[in-house]
Scaffold this active site. Structure first.
Site, PDB file in Angstrom:
ATOM      1  N   LYS A   1     -23.423  -0.779   9.116  1.00 40.56           N
ATOM      2  CA  LYS A   1     -24.021  -2.061   9.505  1.00 40.56           C
ATOM      3  C   LYS A   1     -23.260  -2.540  10.735  1.00 40.56           C
ATOM      4  CE  LYS A   1     -22.679  -5.772   7.059  1.00 40.56           C
ATOM      5  NZ  LYS A   1     -22.345  -6.657   5.919  1.00 40.56           N
TER       6      LYS A   1
ATOM      7  N   LYS B   1     -22.425   3.496  -5.142  1.00 39.76           N
ATOM      8  CA  LYS B   1     -21.385   3.670  -6.165  1.00 39.76           C
ATOM      9  C   LYS B   1     -21.606   2.703  -7.336  1.00 39.76           C
ATOM     10  CE  LYS B   1     -17.252   1.801  -5.124  1.00 39.76           C
ATOM     11  NZ  LYS B   1     -16.667   0.865  -6.075  1.00 39.76           N
TER      12      LYS B   1
ATOM     13  N   ASP C   1       0.867  -1.185   0.000  1.00 39.51           N
ATOM     14  CA  ASP C   1       0.000   0.000   0.000  1.00 39.51           C
ATOM     15  C   ASP C   1       0.902   1.233   0.000  1.00 39.51           C
ATOM     16  OD1 ASP C   1      -3.207   0.378   1.068  1.00 39.51           O
ATOM     17  OD2 ASP C   1      -1.904   2.140   1.119  1.00 39.51           O
TER      18      ASP C   1
ATOM     19  N   CYS D   1     -20.270   0.551  -1.297  1.00 38.22           N
ATOM     20  CA  CYS D   1     -20.439  -0.130  -2.593  1.00 38.22           C
ATOM     21  C   CYS D   1     -21.760   0.111  -3.302  1.00 38.22           C
ATOM     22  CB  CYS D   1     -20.268  -1.622  -2.390  1.00 38.22           C
ATOM     23  SG  CYS D   1     -18.709  -2.028  -1.626  1.00 38.22           S
TER      24      CYS D   1
ATOM     25  N   LEU E   1     -28.972  -6.722  -4.932  1.00 36.46           N
ATOM     26  CA  LEU E   1     -29.090  -6.698  -3.468  1.00 36.46           C
ATOM     27  C   LEU E   1     -29.688  -5.367  -3.009  1.00 36.46           C
ATOM     28  CD1 LEU E   1     -25.673  -8.345  -2.504  1.00 36.46           C
ATOM     29  CD2 LEU E   1     -27.945  -9.322  -2.126  1.00 36.46           C
TER      30      LEU E   1
HETATM   31  C1  UGA Z   1     -22.056  -5.481  -0.140  1.00 35.37           C
HETATM   32  C2  UGA Z   1     -22.463  -6.845  -0.718  1.00 35.37           C
HETATM   33  O1  UGA Z   1     -23.388  -7.478   0.162  1.00 35.37           O
HETATM   34  C3  UGA Z   1     -21.238  -7.745  -0.907  1.00 35.37           C
HETATM   35  O2  UGA Z   1     -21.622  -8.959  -1.530  1.00 35.37           O
HETATM   36  C4  UGA Z   1     -20.225  -7.022  -1.787  1.00 35.37           C
HETATM   37  O3  UGA Z   1     -19.044  -7.794  -1.965  1.00 35.37           O
HETATM   38  C5  UGA Z   1     -19.862  -5.701  -1.127  1.00 35.37           C
HETATM   39  O4  UGA Z   1     -21.045  -4.882  -0.965  1.00 35.37           O
HETATM   40  C6  UGA Z   1     -18.858  -5.001  -2.002  1.00 35.37           C
HETATM   41  O5  UGA Z   1     -19.193  -4.697  -3.161  1.00 35.37           O
HETATM   42  O6  UGA Z   1     -17.716  -4.821  -1.587  1.00 35.37           O
HETATM   43  P1  UGA Z   1     -21.473  -4.583   2.306  1.00 35.37           P
HETATM   44  O7  UGA Z   1     -21.654  -3.237   1.678  1.00 35.37           O
HETATM   45  O8  UGA Z   1     -20.245  -4.841   3.088  1.00 35.37           O
HETATM   46  O9  UGA Z   1     -21.524  -5.699   1.157  1.00 35.37           O
HETATM   47  O10 UGA Z   1     -22.696  -4.869   3.279  1.00 35.37           O
HETATM   48  P2  UGA Z   1     -24.183  -5.432   3.117  1.00 35.37           P
HETATM   49  O11 UGA Z   1     -24.357  -6.534   4.079  1.00 35.37           O
HETATM   50  O12 UGA Z   1     -24.525  -5.719   1.717  1.00 35.37           O
HETATM   51  O13 UGA Z   1     -25.065  -4.205   3.646  1.00 35.37           O
HETATM   52  C7  UGA Z   1     -25.161  -2.993   2.912  1.00 35.37           C
HETATM   53  C8  UGA Z   1     -26.226  -2.103   3.509  1.00 35.37           C
HETATM   54  O14 UGA Z   1     -27.524  -2.640   3.301  1.00 35.37           O
HETATM   55  C9  UGA Z   1     -26.097  -1.887   5.021  1.00 35.37           C
HETATM   56  O15 UGA Z   1     -26.294  -0.524   5.324  1.00 35.37           O
HETATM   57  C10 UGA Z   1     -27.200  -2.746   5.587  1.00 35.37           C
HETATM   58  O16 UGA Z   1     -27.675  -2.297   6.821  1.00 35.37           O
HETATM   59  C11 UGA Z   1     -28.261  -2.612   4.522  1.00 35.37           C
HETATM   60  N1  UGA Z   1     -29.229  -3.737   4.509  1.00 35.37           N
HETATM   61  C12 UGA Z   1     -28.830  -4.999   4.248  1.00 35.37           C
HETATM   62  C13 UGA Z   1     -30.569  -3.461   4.757  1.00 35.37           C
HETATM   63  O17 UGA Z   1     -30.976  -2.299   4.995  1.00 35.37           O
HETATM   64  N2  UGA Z   1     -31.466  -4.507   4.748  1.00 35.37           N
HETATM   65  C14 UGA Z   1     -31.097  -5.788   4.471  1.00 35.37           C
HETATM   66  O18 UGA Z   1     -31.973  -6.679   4.463  1.00 35.37           O
HETATM   67  C15 UGA Z   1     -29.744  -6.039   4.236  1.00 35.37           C
END
Ligand code: UGA
Length: 439
Positions: A319, A259, A17, A256, A207
């Site tokens: 989260k 974006k 890095d 993510c 998602l």
């Molecule tokens: C997300 C994807 O889930 C991963 O598969 C992906 O690799 C990642 O982005 C990435 O592109 O790097 P992440 O952003 O770490 O992962 O977290 P998530 O679990 O997807 O949650 C994202 C947001 O959605 C959080 O704010 C969470 O609270 C919200 N969320 C999630 C909800 O409001 N309701 C749900 O049912 C699930």
């Protein structure tokens, strides 16, 4: 890379890095990120076959496989501002690899990038003197924060995209051999480069779209007396739909989703697929709407004014199980509440340092307090924004006793026992369910 090192003792993995501070942290016992289970794995492999270094040029030359994992933020200037991906770090990295590689390399795109970005990478790597051969693969990352270790140790799938040429397929097989150390063969999927790049964007778009969809249903539930948790359960039991990612909340956050969707929107606009761009953009628009709706609910419940009222904010991370606050709904919610002239006591088990940075321009009205019991002292309401498991275990009678009355709780994640809170005396405002109020 830590998981790769622990699973592949026969490989040497070096993470480089440009930030010395970050590399020093990776070499210490206080890692720069909080991720359950990561520290113990770093300790297991570090110094054996896992190394962290700032000697980028030397490490490029020594490596056989280079994973490009630099950040690809949304471009905030010029053409495509606000939607397109800023590829400057990818390009700089490609140039640096080109300059320092003296033997053939496999270059793997790990960062999430626009479709056909491999072409840019290839053009730079294959320009000028071609004595060194580069083969480019796409191997997008699907792990989520907070569950990174589990997702990496037992992934749903590993996707590898390559060119359909003998050298492309050979490179793909070399990368497959790495993953086959711990991932069952049937979980490895191979595609062409462009499908792999697009699949990453589409996975995140799908998602996020589920979250926006259920959040729209939460609005309908609040006005009709239906309960979004019951609806999610009933709908999610259809195996064609599935139960995951159907939790209503105050909007999605993280580095993510927004974006990647905007990137998809930009791609559609670029190819003049305007209706399709509008369809995906609506997922983001609805997310912004959901954040604002949460704030409005607080405002309306608390007699349409927050002036001089104190709110305890439970959770700032986007989260649970992470200290990451990038694009967290809490940032927007807190700024809006401060605009309404509320005082905020923000508490979070791991994200307070980032919260301080996110709100550094705000001069007054906000305090950052580790102990939730202290944060509720004299508060008129609690806004629960992140569903940390520890919040379920708090003594809410004790909390109620410390608060101004009438006491409100806005459970943005439907995380707590609403009936029990109501019985204590709280006015409870869940998401997507009728409020339980004494007023
Ligand atoms: C997300 C994807 O889930 C991963 O598969 C992906 O690799 C990642 O982005 C990435 O592109 O790097 P992440 O952003 O770490 O992962 O977290 P998530 O679990 O997807 O949650 C994202 C947001 O959605 C959080 O704010 C969470 O609270 C919200 N969320 C999630 C909800 O409001 N309701 C749900 O049912 C699930």
């Amino acid at each position: 890379m830590t998981i790769m090192a622990t699973k592949c003792p026969d490989y040497k993995v070096t993470v480089v890095d440009i930030s010395e501070e970050r590399i020093n942290a990776w070499n210490s016992d206080k890692l720069p990120i909080f991720e359950p289970g990561l520290l113990e794995r770093v300790l297991k492999a570090r110094g054996k076959n896992l190394f962290f270094s700032t000697e980028i040029d030397r490490c490029i030359d020594e490596a056989d496989i280079i994973f490009v994992s630099v950040n690809t933020p949304t471009k905030m200037f010029g053409e495509g501002a606000g939607k397109a991906v800023d590829l400057q770090f990818i390009e700089q990295t490609a140039r640096r690899i080109k300059e320092n590689a003296k033997s053939n390399k496999i270059v793997v795109e790990k960062s999430t990038i626009p479709v056909r970005a491999a072409e840019t990478l290839a053009k730079i790597l294959h320009s000028g003197n071609n004595s060194v051969q580069f083969e480019i693969l796409s191997n997008p990352e699907f792990m989520a924060e907070g569950t990174g270790v589990r997702d990496m140790e037992a992934p749903d799938r590993i996707l590898i995209g390559s060119m359909d040429t003998p050298s492309g397929l050979a490179a793909r097989n070399i990368l497959m051999d790495v993953y086959l150390h711990w991932v069952p063969k049937e979980r490895l999927i191979t595609t062409n480069l462009w499908s792999s790049e697009l699949s990453k964007l589409v996975s995140n778009a799908f998602l996020a779209q589920r979250i926006s969809s259920i959040n729209t249903i939460a609005s309908i539930c609040e006005v009709t007396g239906a309960d979004v948790t019951e609806v999610s359960r009933a709908v999610g039991m259809d195996s064609r739909i599935g139960a995951k990612f159907l939790n209503a909340g105050p909007g999605f956050g993280g580095s993510c989703f927004r974006k990647d969707i905007l990137n998809l929107v930009y791609l559609c606009e670029y190819y003049q697929l305007n209706e399709i761009a509008a369809f995906w953009e609506q997922v983001v628009t609805l997310n912004d709407y959901q954040v604002e709706r949460y704030v409005k609910r607080i405002l309306q419940a608390m007699f349409n004014t927050l002036v001089g009222k104190k709110l305890a904010v439970f959770g700032f991370a986007f989260k649970p199980d992470t200290g990451d606050t990038r694009d967290a709904p809490a940032i927007y919610i807190c700024k809006r509440l401060l605009e309404e002239k509320a005082f905020l006591n923000i508490t979070d088990p791991h994200a307070l340092n980032n919260a301080r940075k996110d709100l550094q321009d705000i001069e007054e009205g906000v305090d950052f307090i580790e102990d939730p019991y202290q944060a509720v002292e004299g508060a008129h309401g609690i806004a629960l924004i992140t569903e940390w498991a520890s919040y379920k275990k708090l003594d809410y009678q004790k909390i109620f006793d410390k608060m101004e009355k009438p006491a409100f709780i806005f459970d943005g994640r439907n995380h707590l026992d609403h009936k029990a809170l109501y019985e204590i005396g709280f006015n409870v405002y869940p998401i997507g369910k009728p409020a339980l109020k004494h007023l």
